[in-house]
Design an enzyme around this catalytic site. Sequence first.
Site, mmCIF file in Angstrom:
data_model
loop_
_atom_site.group_PDB
_atom_site.id
_atom_site.type_symbol
_atom_site.label_atom_id
_atom_site.label_comp_id
_atom_site.label_asym_id
_atom_site.label_seq_id
_atom_site.Cartn_x
_atom_site.Cartn_y
_atom_site.Cartn_z
ATOM 1 N N GLU A 101 0.836 -1.206 0.000
ATOM 2 C CA GLU A 101 0.000 0.000 0.000
ATOM 3 C C GLU A 101 0.870 1.256 0.000
ATOM 4 O OE1 GLU A 101 -2.372 1.590 -0.671
ATOM 5 O OE2 GLU A 101 -4.251 0.990 0.220
ATOM 6 N N ASP A 102 0.298 2.343 -0.470
ATOM 7 C CA ASP A 102 1.029 3.606 -0.434
ATOM 8 C C ASP A 102 0.906 4.270 0.939
ATOM 9 O OD1 ASP A 102 -1.702 4.095 -0.780
ATOM 10 O OD2 ASP A 102 -1.456 5.463 -2.461
ATOM 11 N N ASP A 105 -4.515 5.544 6.214
ATOM 12 C CA ASP A 105 -5.065 6.740 6.828
ATOM 13 C C ASP A 105 -6.067 6.281 7.892
ATOM 14 O OD1 ASP A 105 -5.375 9.558 6.868
ATOM 15 O OD2 ASP A 105 -7.095 9.443 5.542
ATOM 16 N N PHE A 154 -1.643 16.234 4.064
ATOM 17 C CA PHE A 154 -1.960 15.600 2.783
ATOM 18 C C PHE A 154 -0.717 15.599 1.899
ATOM 19 C CE2 PHE A 154 -3.611 14.893 -1.411
ATOM 20 C CZ PHE A 154 -4.532 13.880 -1.178
ATOM 21 N N ARG A 167 1.727 12.116 -9.213
ATOM 22 C CA ARG A 167 2.211 10.767 -8.919
ATOM 23 C C ARG A 167 3.671 10.577 -9.330
ATOM 24 N NH1 ARG A 167 -2.272 7.610 -7.576
ATOM 25 N NH2 ARG A 167 -4.182 8.020 -8.699
HETATM 26 P P1 5GP Z 1 -8.093 4.921 4.328
HETATM 27 O O1 5GP Z 1 -9.193 3.956 4.005
HETATM 28 O O2 5GP Z 1 -6.952 4.310 5.084
HETATM 29 O O3 5GP Z 1 -8.633 6.138 5.032
HETATM 30 O O4 5GP Z 1 -7.633 5.467 2.938
HETATM 31 C C1 5GP Z 1 -6.415 5.265 2.422
HETATM 32 C C2 5GP Z 1 -6.371 5.858 1.036
HETATM 33 O O5 5GP Z 1 -6.689 7.263 1.086
HETATM 34 C C3 5GP Z 1 -4.982 5.754 0.483
HETATM 35 O O6 5GP Z 1 -4.775 4.551 -0.206
HETATM 36 C C4 5GP Z 1 -4.931 6.978 -0.406
HETATM 37 O O7 5GP Z 1 -5.468 6.672 -1.662
HETATM 38 C C5 5GP Z 1 -5.817 7.988 0.269
HETATM 39 N N1 5GP Z 1 -5.025 8.926 1.113
HETATM 40 C C6 5GP Z 1 -5.037 9.030 2.452
HETATM 41 N N2 5GP Z 1 -4.201 9.978 2.887
HETATM 42 C C7 5GP Z 1 -3.621 10.498 1.780
HETATM 43 C C8 5GP Z 1 -2.646 11.538 1.566
HETATM 44 O O8 5GP Z 1 -2.106 12.183 2.470
HETATM 45 N N3 5GP Z 1 -2.318 11.777 0.269
HETATM 46 C C9 5GP Z 1 -2.852 11.094 -0.774
HETATM 47 N N4 5GP Z 1 -2.442 11.424 -1.988
HETATM 48 N N5 5GP Z 1 -3.777 10.122 -0.610
HETATM 49 C C10 5GP Z 1 -4.149 9.830 0.651
HETATM 50 MG MG MG Z 2 -4.544 4.315 -2.303
#
Ligand code: 5GP
Ligand code: MG
Length: 177
Positions: A101-102, A105, A154, A167
């Site tokens: 995963e990247d 959050d 962010f 990206r």
């Molecule tokens: P979660 O379900 O954990 O809240 O969501 C995770 C997804 O939200 C990540 O895979 C990503 O796509 C997006 N996301 C959450 N925080 C960031 C951030 O700081 N920057 C970016 N570009 N995407 C984020």
């Molecule tokens: Mg993502």
Amino acid sequence: MWLEKQPLTEVLISKKELAQKVEQLGDQITRYYRGKELFLVIILKGSLVFAADLMRCLDLPVTIDFMSISSYGNGSISSGDIKIVKDLAADIGGKDVLIVEDIIDSGNTLAKLQSILQKRHPNSLKICTLLDKPSRRQVDMQVDFCGFTIEDKFVVGYGLDFAEQYRHLPFIGVLNG
Ligand code: 5GP
Ligand code: MG
């Protein structure tokens, strides 16, 4: 130059720091899975750059596949109500699977994905994320391999986007909100 005109407030993680960390993660994962064959589930599109670098730091037999998921939610927090946009082509039954995963959050997206993949009976299922924002977590989740823990900002670059932009940046930057 295009980059200088972008609304980025800081470089949070440099290209060099990323390369060093990815190498460390690669060593850690290699040690953990020694003697096994590893199957990487790469989550598109955000993990593309990270996964491409990480896999080249693995001294193991490795196979890969991709998954693309979209999450629905209101506002800036995902709900965990996810839709599989592109599923794996391979069967992960009996395999040692590592989700790449990247960023994590709220954790909702990954928690849901984990439960979907667990039902396919892999031998093991673990998580590797480049970035983690634990202060935003809504669900309990064990992150097995993590690059950097970051504050609630962010970020974009190194695969991560804002409206599909940024990206391709070789560093992680903070987008001014
Ligand atoms: P979660 O379900 O954990 O809240 O969501 C995770 C997804 O939200 C990540 O895979 C990503 O796509 C997006 N996301 C959450 N925080 C960031 C951030 O700081 N920057 C970016 N570009 N995407 C984020
Ligand atoms: Mg993502």
